[in-house]
Enzyme design. Structure first.
Site, PDB file in Angstrom:
ATOM      1  N   SER A  72      10.343  32.328  36.534  1.00  0.00           N
ATOM      2  CA  SER A  72      11.431  33.541  35.989  1.00  0.00           C
ATOM      3  C   SER A  72      10.628  33.630  34.474  1.00  0.00           C
ATOM      4  O   SER A  72      10.986  34.917  34.135  1.00  0.00           O
ATOM      5  CB  SER A  72      12.434  32.852  34.759  1.00  0.00           C
ATOM      6  OG  SER A  72      11.975  31.440  34.042  1.00  0.00           O
ATOM      7  N   ILE A 100      -4.104  22.074  35.230  1.00  0.00           N
ATOM      8  CA  ILE A 100      -5.186  21.741  33.772  1.00  0.00           C
ATOM      9  C   ILE A 100      -6.996  22.667  34.619  1.00  0.00           C
ATOM     10  O   ILE A 100      -7.509  22.649  35.813  1.00  0.00           O
ATOM     11  CB  ILE A 100      -6.301  20.661  33.959  1.00  0.00           C
ATOM     12  CG1 ILE A 100      -4.328  20.135  33.367  1.00  0.00           C
ATOM     13  CG2 ILE A 100      -6.843  20.774  32.602  1.00  0.00           C
ATOM     14  CD1 ILE A 100      -5.301  18.489  33.391  1.00  0.00           C
ATOM     15  N   ASN A 160      -0.858  30.805  27.005  1.00  0.00           N
ATOM     16  CA  ASN A 160       0.101  29.426  27.881  1.00  0.00           C
ATOM     17  C   ASN A 160       1.507  29.714  27.609  1.00  0.00           C
ATOM     18  O   ASN A 160       1.337  29.952  25.550  1.00  0.00           O
ATOM     19  CB  ASN A 160      -0.985  28.407  28.252  1.00  0.00           C
ATOM     20  CG  ASN A 160      -0.325  27.385  28.865  1.00  0.00           C
ATOM     21  OD1 ASN A 160       0.777  27.632  29.908  1.00  0.00           O
ATOM     22  ND2 ASN A 160       0.638  26.394  28.425  1.00  0.00           N
ATOM     23  N   HIS A 196       4.194  26.846  26.722  1.00  0.00           N
ATOM     24  CA  HIS A 196       4.472  26.365  26.852  1.00  0.00           C
ATOM     25  C   HIS A 196       6.055  24.980  26.372  1.00  0.00           C
ATOM     26  O   HIS A 196       6.525  26.352  25.340  1.00  0.00           O
ATOM     27  CB  HIS A 196       3.920  24.760  25.908  1.00  0.00           C
ATOM     28  CG  HIS A 196       4.238  23.212  25.955  1.00  0.00           C
ATOM     29  ND1 HIS A 196       3.413  22.347  27.565  1.00  0.00           N
ATOM     30  CD2 HIS A 196       4.275  22.353  25.467  1.00  0.00           C
ATOM     31  CE1 HIS A 196       3.443  21.434  27.278  1.00  0.00           C
ATOM     32  NE2 HIS A 196       4.317  21.031  25.701  1.00  0.00           N
ATOM     33  N   GLU A 244      -8.379  21.534  24.860  1.00  0.00           N
ATOM     34  CA  GLU A 244      -7.658  21.523  25.079  1.00  0.00           C
ATOM     35  C   GLU A 244      -6.221  21.123  25.311  1.00  0.00           C
ATOM     36  O   GLU A 244      -5.787  22.336  25.344  1.00  0.00           O
ATOM     37  CB  GLU A 244      -7.623  20.382  23.644  1.00  0.00           C
ATOM     38  CG  GLU A 244      -7.619  18.980  23.273  1.00  0.00           C
ATOM     39  CD  GLU A 244      -7.650  19.294  21.588  1.00  0.00           C
ATOM     40  OE1 GLU A 244      -6.725  17.947  21.340  1.00  0.00           O
ATOM     41  OE2 GLU A 244      -8.186  19.290  20.525  1.00  0.00           O
ATOM     42  N   LEU A 245      -5.916  19.820  26.225  1.00  0.00           N
ATOM     43  CA  LEU A 245      -4.438  20.501  26.831  1.00  0.00           C
ATOM     44  C   LEU A 245      -3.328  21.160  26.015  1.00  0.00           C
ATOM     45  O   LEU A 245      -3.082  20.210  25.409  1.00  0.00           O
ATOM     46  CB  LEU A 245      -3.871  19.334  28.264  1.00  0.00           C
ATOM     47  CG  LEU A 245      -2.948  19.807  28.776  1.00  0.00           C
ATOM     48  CD1 LEU A 245      -3.274  21.142  29.659  1.00  0.00           C
ATOM     49  CD2 LEU A 245      -2.182  18.501  29.578  1.00  0.00           C
ATOM     50  N   ASP A 246      -2.662  21.787  25.390  1.00  0.00           N
ATOM     51  CA  ASP A 246      -1.494  21.790  25.015  1.00  0.00           C
ATOM     52  C   ASP A 246      -1.665  22.776  23.621  1.00  0.00           C
ATOM     53  O   ASP A 246      -1.350  21.962  22.559  1.00  0.00           O
ATOM     54  CB  ASP A 246      -0.290  21.770  25.895  1.00  0.00           C
ATOM     55  CG  ASP A 246      -0.175  21.218  26.767  1.00  0.00           C
ATOM     56  OD1 ASP A 246       0.138  22.960  27.359  1.00  0.00           O
ATOM     57  OD2 ASP A 246       0.861  20.438  27.442  1.00  0.00           O
ATOM     58  N   GLU A 264      12.166  32.364  25.838  1.00  0.00           N
ATOM     59  CA  GLU A 264      10.642  32.451  26.966  1.00  0.00           C
ATOM     60  C   GLU A 264      10.859  33.601  27.104  1.00  0.00           C
ATOM     61  O   GLU A 264       9.249  34.416  27.099  1.00  0.00           O
ATOM     62  CB  GLU A 264      10.170  30.992  27.672  1.00  0.00           C
ATOM     63  CG  GLU A 264      10.109  30.268  26.897  1.00  0.00           C
ATOM     64  CD  GLU A 264       9.424  29.188  28.359  1.00  0.00           C
ATOM     65  OE1 GLU A 264       9.950  29.541  29.236  1.00  0.00           O
ATOM     66  OE2 GLU A 264       8.735  27.905  27.689  1.00  0.00           O
TER      67      GLU A 264
HETATM   68  C1  GRF Z   1       8.521  27.024  31.721  1.00  0.00           C
HETATM   69  O1  GRF Z   1       9.402  26.809  30.891  1.00  0.00           O
HETATM   70  C2  GRF Z   1       7.071  27.098  30.860  1.00  0.00           C
HETATM   71  O2  GRF Z   1       7.146  27.291  29.521  1.00  0.00           O
HETATM   72  C3  GRF Z   1       6.416  26.600  31.591  1.00  0.00           C
HETATM   73  O3  GRF Z   1       6.586  26.442  33.079  1.00  0.00           O
HETATM   74  C4  GRF Z   1       7.725  26.594  33.239  1.00  0.00           C
HETATM   75  C5  GRF Z   1       7.339  27.868  33.832  1.00  0.00           C
HETATM   76  O4  GRF Z   1       8.951  28.021  34.252  1.00  0.00           O
HETATM   77  N1  GRF Z   1       4.684  26.076  30.878  1.00  0.00           N
HETATM   78  P1  GRF Z   1       8.934  29.996  35.325  1.00  0.00           P
HETATM   79  O5  GRF Z   1       8.187  29.433  36.496  1.00  0.00           O
HETATM   80  O6  GRF Z   1       8.500  31.184  34.522  1.00  0.00           O
HETATM   81  O7  GRF Z   1       9.961  30.116  35.798  1.00  0.00           O
END
Ligand code: GRF
Length: 211
Positions: free
Chosen positions: A21, A99, A114, A116, A150-152, A181
């Site tokens: 999405s 990862i 990224n 998150h 380092e993750l996230d 997002e």
């Molecule tokens: C998102 O909510 C993002 O924050 C996380 O994974 C989800 C991916 O959703 N890393 P989509 O595949 O973009 O719908």
């Protein structure tokens, strides 16, 4: 009227594992004038719905499955080679559930981002919605950051916040967070495309300021 200057387009490779999405939000923003072009969408899952979205937008896709590699190191080498083929200026992790190897991170330092689903540094890792609800948080949100080893935990570029409602469930919280997002990720990509956002030795530079 002043003629519009032709904008060079930021070339992007997007990595996904699922629904895509956020990929769709980026595609829609590009259709609406975001100066970027997606060179390829790469997925580690053959059935990721995001691949359909890419095909519909005539964007090349690649499926690179972990099962086809002998180990994580080999997988990351294959992934790096696949990304490099497209010479992207920016690598966008968009729900990519693996990862990323340090070779890739080193190669694309400052050029890999990224998104998150939490207000980092809170709730790194998985199940962020359920964990935030269980902790009775008042707010939740999403973070876009540069990727480091380092993750996230890489330098934060931008966050969007919402209030948690009394009757929120993990599903409702996810829905509203993802709506944020879909605004935030294209905005950040626009900033990078326009040179307003970049990673420097002094931290994240955003429109004349260092964060
Ligand atoms: C998102 O909510 C993002 O924050 C996380 O994974 C989800 C991916 O959703 N890393 P989509 O595949 O973009 O719908």
């Amino acid at each position: 009227m002043k003629p519009e200057l032709p904008l060079t387009k930021l070339s992007i490779v997007v990595l996904i594992s699922g629904n895509g999405s956020n990929l769709q939000a980026i595609l829609d923003a590009i259709a609406a004038g975001l100066p970027a072009q997606i060179k390829a969408v790469i997925s580690d899952q053959a059935d990721a719905y995001g691949l359909q979205r890419a095909l519909k937008a005539n964007i090349p896709t690649e499926i690179i499955k972990r099962e086809d590699a002998v180990d994580n190191a080999a997988y990351n080498q294959t992934l790096l080679a696949a990304i490099n083929k497209y010479h992207p200026e920016l690598v966008v992790l968009s729900g990519f559930m693996r990862i990323i190897g340090s070779d890739i991170i080193k190669h694309y330092r400052g050029r890999i981002i990224n998104i998150h689903p939490s207000l980092l540094p809170e709730y790194k890792g998985l199940h962020t919605y359920a964990r935030a609800l269980a902790a009775q948080e008042k707010q939740h949100g999403t973070t876009v950051h540069f990727v480091t080893d380092e993750l996230d935990a890489g330098p934060i570029i931008a966050q969007a916040t919402l209030d948690i409602l009394p009757d929120d469930t993990a599903a409702s919280l996810k829905q509203r967070t993802q709506a944020l997002e879909h605004q935030l990720y294209p905005q950040v990509i626009r900033g990078i495309a326009l040179g307003e956002i970049r990673l420097t030795d002094r931290g994240v530079y955003i429109s004349g300021e260092f964060k």
